[in-house]
Enzyme design. Structure first.
Site, PDB file in Angstrom:
ATOM      1  N   ALA A  63      37.565  26.562  24.440  1.00 17.33           N
ATOM      2  CA  ALA A  63      38.651  27.240  25.148  1.00 17.33           C
ATOM      3  C   ALA A  63      39.949  26.470  24.965  1.00 17.33           C
ATOM      4  O   ALA A  63      40.009  25.537  24.163  1.00 17.33           O
ATOM      5  CB  ALA A  63      38.295  27.360  26.631  1.00 17.33           C
ATOM      6  N   ASN A  64      40.996  26.865  25.668  1.00 14.70           N
ATOM      7  CA  ASN A  64      42.255  26.116  25.635  1.00 14.70           C
ATOM      8  C   ASN A  64      42.877  26.152  27.027  1.00 14.70           C
ATOM      9  O   ASN A  64      42.345  26.783  27.934  1.00 14.70           O
ATOM     10  CB  ASN A  64      43.184  26.678  24.559  1.00 14.70           C
ATOM     11  CG  ASN A  64      43.547  28.119  24.817  1.00 14.70           C
ATOM     12  OD1 ASN A  64      44.221  28.444  25.782  1.00 14.70           O
ATOM     13  ND2 ASN A  64      43.062  29.016  23.959  1.00 14.70           N
ATOM     14  N   ARG A  65      44.006  25.470  27.185  1.00 17.66           N
ATOM     15  CA  ARG A  65      44.580  25.244  28.515  1.00 17.66           C
ATOM     16  C   ARG A  65      45.432  26.391  29.035  1.00 17.66           C
ATOM     17  O   ARG A  65      46.078  26.249  30.070  1.00 17.66           O
ATOM     18  CB  ARG A  65      45.433  23.977  28.512  1.00 17.66           C
ATOM     19  CG  ARG A  65      44.632  22.724  28.277  1.00 17.66           C
ATOM     20  CD  ARG A  65      45.504  21.487  28.496  1.00 17.66           C
ATOM     21  NE  ARG A  65      44.855  20.300  27.966  1.00 17.66           N
ATOM     22  CZ  ARG A  65      43.856  19.672  28.579  1.00 17.66           C
ATOM     23  NH1 ARG A  65      43.418  20.110  29.748  1.00 17.66           N
ATOM     24  NH2 ARG A  65      43.305  18.612  28.018  1.00 17.66           N
ATOM     25  N   SER A  66      45.509  27.526  28.358  1.00 19.45           N
ATOM     26  CA  SER A  66      46.352  28.617  28.857  1.00 19.45           C
ATOM     27  C   SER A  66      45.866  29.096  30.219  1.00 19.45           C
ATOM     28  O   SER A  66      44.689  29.371  30.412  1.00 19.45           O
ATOM     29  CB  SER A  66      46.311  29.786  27.862  1.00 19.45           C
ATOM     30  OG  SER A  66      46.891  30.925  28.458  1.00 19.45           O
ATOM     31  N   ALA A  78      46.940  32.993  24.347  1.00 24.76           N
ATOM     32  CA  ALA A  78      46.680  31.792  23.548  1.00 24.76           C
ATOM     33  C   ALA A  78      45.321  32.005  22.875  1.00 24.76           C
ATOM     34  O   ALA A  78      44.278  31.635  23.410  1.00 24.76           O
ATOM     35  CB  ALA A  78      46.659  30.556  24.435  1.00 24.76           C
TER      36      ALA A  78
END
Ligand code: CTP
Ligand code: CA
Length: 223
Positions: A33-36, A99
């Site tokens: 995943a990512n931090r969005s 994102a």
């Protein structure tokens, strides 16, 4: 607090907004995943809806709740997000604030991966479809206005301008997400809108205010 205005300047227009991160599975219990947080995309969908548009909000697993008064399509992966966007077309405008993960795990496992003595998992990556580029480069039925975002560090405007040219979108909304700006995960944003008219840098403000000003600019472009 905004409520959808039936008679705003975008009445009768359909706008697709993507938002949030995507989750790319590794196995049934793990993902990349990512931090969005989904904050900017959510604020934008709310602001566009408040201008009277019919909004299809395609969101990955975000921290914030989707706005009310929009059609919400929940997805997990980039591939699912592309499918949902294509299902939602045609649209007058498409705004890609998500994102999207750049890669998925090509050898994701249907079974939970187990620790083996001394061995590490051998993950193979494959590139995800580029949703913004795909829609920007449609030869038939392309939305009149296609807007991308570019979260960059270092030479932000140069990176974002190159990205706009490469993908073929109309506008790129660029921001500097270097850790010292505190923008990633924060309540404020400082954006530069890059279009045929050049690079227009807006002062740092609340993400909701950025959203309202972008929605007003979109309304101006479509009417
Ligand atoms: N985007 C997309 N689909 C992807 C990747 C990105 O639709 N698979 C969109 C994002 O929603 C955003 C824009 O493209 O509007 C730019 O995303 P960004 O990650 O900055 O671009 P990339 O081409 O992935 O370049 P980078 O290598 O800098 O990550
Ligand atoms: Ca990327």
């Amino acid at each position: 607090v905004e409520t959808a205005l039936a008679d705003g300047p975008l009445k009768g227009k359909h706008v697709i907004v993507t938002s949030g991160p995507t989750h790319e599975p590794i196995d049934p219990v793990r993902y990349i995943a990512n931090r969005s947080s989904g904050a900017q995309g959510t604020a934008l969908a709310r602001a566009i809806s408040a201008q009277g548009a019919e909004v299809t909000f395609v969101t990955g697993p975000a921290d914030v709740s989707p706005p009310t008064g929009v059609k919400v399509v929940r997805v997990k992966t980039a591939k699912q997000m592309l499918d949902a966007v294509q299902d939602a077309l045609p649209a007058d405008a498409a705004v890609f604030a998500a994102a999207v993960a750049d890669w998925h795990v090509a050898n994701a496992s249907d079974s939970k991966m187990k620790k083996t003595k001394g061995g590490m998992p051998d993950l193979e990556f494959a590139e995800n479809p580029d949703i913004l580029a795909t829609v920007s480069q449609m030869t038939k039925g392309r939305p009149e206005l296609v807007v991308g975002f570019a979260a960059e560090t270092d030479d932000v405007i140069a990176h974002a301008t190159a990205k706009r040219d490469r993908k073929g979108c109309d506008w790129i909304v660029a921001n500097d997400v270097s850790p010292e700006t505190g923008i990633m995960g924060g309540d404020e944003n400082a954006v530069t809108v890059i279009s045929d008219a050049g690079a227009d840098s807006w002062p740092r403000m609340d993400k909701d205010t950025v959203a309202r000003q972008l929605a007003a600019k979109i309304a101006e472009a479509l009417t």
